[in-house]
Design an enzyme around this catalytic site. Structure first.
Site, PDB file in Angstrom:
ATOM      1  N   ASN A 155       0.849  -1.186   0.000  1.00 18.84           N
ATOM      2  CA  ASN A 155       0.000   0.000   0.000  1.00 18.84           C
ATOM      3  C   ASN A 155       0.885   1.237   0.000  1.00 18.84           C
ATOM      4  OD1 ASN A 155      -1.793   2.195   1.043  1.00 18.84           O
ATOM      5  ND2 ASN A 155      -3.265   0.519   1.127  1.00 18.84           N
ATOM      6  N   ASP A 187      -7.400  -0.430  -2.955  1.00 22.79           N
ATOM      7  CA  ASP A 187      -7.596  -1.004  -1.626  1.00 22.79           C
ATOM      8  C   ASP A 187      -8.877  -0.447  -1.007  1.00 22.79           C
ATOM      9  OD1 ASP A 187      -7.003  -2.519   0.590  1.00 22.79           O
ATOM     10  OD2 ASP A 187      -5.626  -1.067   1.464  1.00 22.79           O
ATOM     11  N   GLU A 226     -10.845  -8.994   1.751  1.00 22.22           N
ATOM     12  CA  GLU A 226     -10.155  -8.783   3.021  1.00 22.22           C
ATOM     13  C   GLU A 226     -11.081  -9.170   4.187  1.00 22.22           C
ATOM     14  OE1 GLU A 226      -7.191  -5.188   2.749  1.00 22.22           O
ATOM     15  OE2 GLU A 226      -9.136  -4.501   2.012  1.00 22.22           O
TER      16      GLU A 226
END
Length: 410
Positions: free
Chosen positions: A239, A301, A358
């Protein structure tokens, strides 16, 4: 395929429920599932008293939402102020209420493992117990109210105290691991391992984040080269801050770092958090284009929690989306959440994008997203973040459990 679930015998579980019959049934079910001595409280005040008087904190606190005097939401806030506990929310209300309660509790910074609709399904409770049994202590927290100075952070960076941890992303059918996400940790000489929530934002404010990113990525690439030597070929995911990617030399520096360690750029995925993306950033787009031309992949994300997800997919050469854990939890709690998650996976599939779900914390989570067509998961049920030296042994053990020693090997 996940590893065999450890026994919940040693778990400390507290049930807070005003319904005496349901409370008794829960205690009996917990004993049947292997919890030796579950605790119980008949209302919120009694639950807080049990937490305050217990010499050891419970591993799991199962809370009924609808209780007189102090309802479940009030109990959560007060219990959270008393200490760090892991909660499960239970109620006979419809799934939408449970999903909203879970999202609200997490917004308050509470650790909510999942929801348990009434009447309770033994398999769902068993899955939550298995996840709690696998849980490991989180990284150390900074002292309350601590704000590290720039000089302290710069010294720690210069001394090499920051290091990468790696969380595997695993195929939900078969369990193969092809990619790991790089997560920054601070190995503080006095406090131990400190999680990124205590230093990332501050380092960005102080202009140190670029240095941290380069340092942690360099160490991760070194580990990747070492794993290659052991016959374990893995992709790396990281990230990155949009602010870092707006630097005109970001692409050059990243590609040079990959060449230094002999890692092909095609094995790197950069994750951009949707809510942090600027509306107009010519320099960021320049970096994205240059990196994609060299084979670096791009992921969005926490997909879905911003306000312009589809616009982002249309504007950027995205190869992967990571579904935020809140959607996975909501899908297990309500039909509405299930339909939303289904829509996301169908959209990604139609666009040819890889999807990583996730927040896979239970077998039920894994089963649900797998059934919806999501092929890759990340979360504590599959693997915890681990330091570099621990990954190869974990990998080999997992390959052995699957009976496939060639898992992910070149």
């Amino acid at each position: 395929m996940s590893a065999p679930a450890p026994s919940p015998t040693g778990l400390r579980v507290l049930v807070v429920d005003d319904d005496a019959l349901h409370r008794a049934l829960m205690l009996a079910l917990l004993r049947q599932l292997g919890v030796a001595r579950p605790l119980a409280a008949g209302d919120g005040a009694a639950g807080l008293a049990v937490l305050a008087d217990s010499p050891e904190a419970p591993d799991l606190v199962i809370v009924d939402l609808k209780m007189p005097d102090m309802d479940g939401m009030a109990f959560l806030r007060r219990a959270g102020a008393q200490g760090a506990y892991r909660f499960v929310l239970s109620s006979a209300f419809d799934g939408g209420v449970l999903a909203c309660a879970m999202q609200g509790a997490r917004a308050h910074g509470l650790d909510v493992a999942g929801v348990l609709p009434k009447p309770v399904e033994p398999a769902r409770l068993a899955s939550l117990l298995a996840a709690a049994t696998r849980a490991t202590p989180p990284p150390a927290a900074a002292p309350a109210g601590a704000r590290w100075s720039r000089a302290t952070l710069a010294r720690a960076l210069g001394a090499g105290q920051f290091e990468p941890y790696f969380q595997p992303q695993c195929a939900l059918s078969g369990g193969a691991c092809r990619q790991v996400e790089i997560l920054a940790r601070w190995r503080h000489p006095r406090l131990g391992v400190i999680g990124p929530e205590h230093f990332i934002d501050l380092m960005e404010e102080e202009g140190l984040l670029d240095g941290l990113t380069e340092h942690v990525l360099g160490k991760a690439l070194a580990w990747c080269a070492r794993w290659d030597g052991a016959g374990i070929a893995l992709r790396l995911s990281l990230n990155v801050s949009p602010r870092s990617m707006q630097r005109h030399d970001f692409a050059d520096r990243l590609l040079a770092l990959a060449r230094t360690y002999g890692i092909a750029a095609q094995r790197i995925t950069l994750e951009l958090t949707e809510t942090a993306l600027p509306e107009h950033a010519a320099d960021l787009l320049d970096s994205v284009v240059r990196l994609r031309m060299h084979g670096v992949e791009l992921a969005i994300d926490d997909f879905g929690i911003g306000y312009s997800s589809l616009q982002r997919i249309a504007a950027l050469p995205v190869t992967e989306i990571k579904i935020d854990r809140s959607f996975v939890s909501a899908a297990g709690a309500s039909d509405k959440g299930l339909l939303i998650l289904c829509s996301i996976t169908e959209l990604a599939s139609s666009l040819g994008l890889r999807v990583v779900a996730e927040g896979i914390e239970t077998e039920a989570d894994a089963d649900l997203v797998r059934a919806l067509g999501c092929t890759i998961g990340q979360g504590y049920h599959l693997a915890h973040p681990m330091a570099g030296p621990a990954l190869a042994p974990w990998y080999r053990q997992r390959a052995g459990l699957r009976g496939a020693p060639g898992l992910g090997v070149k």
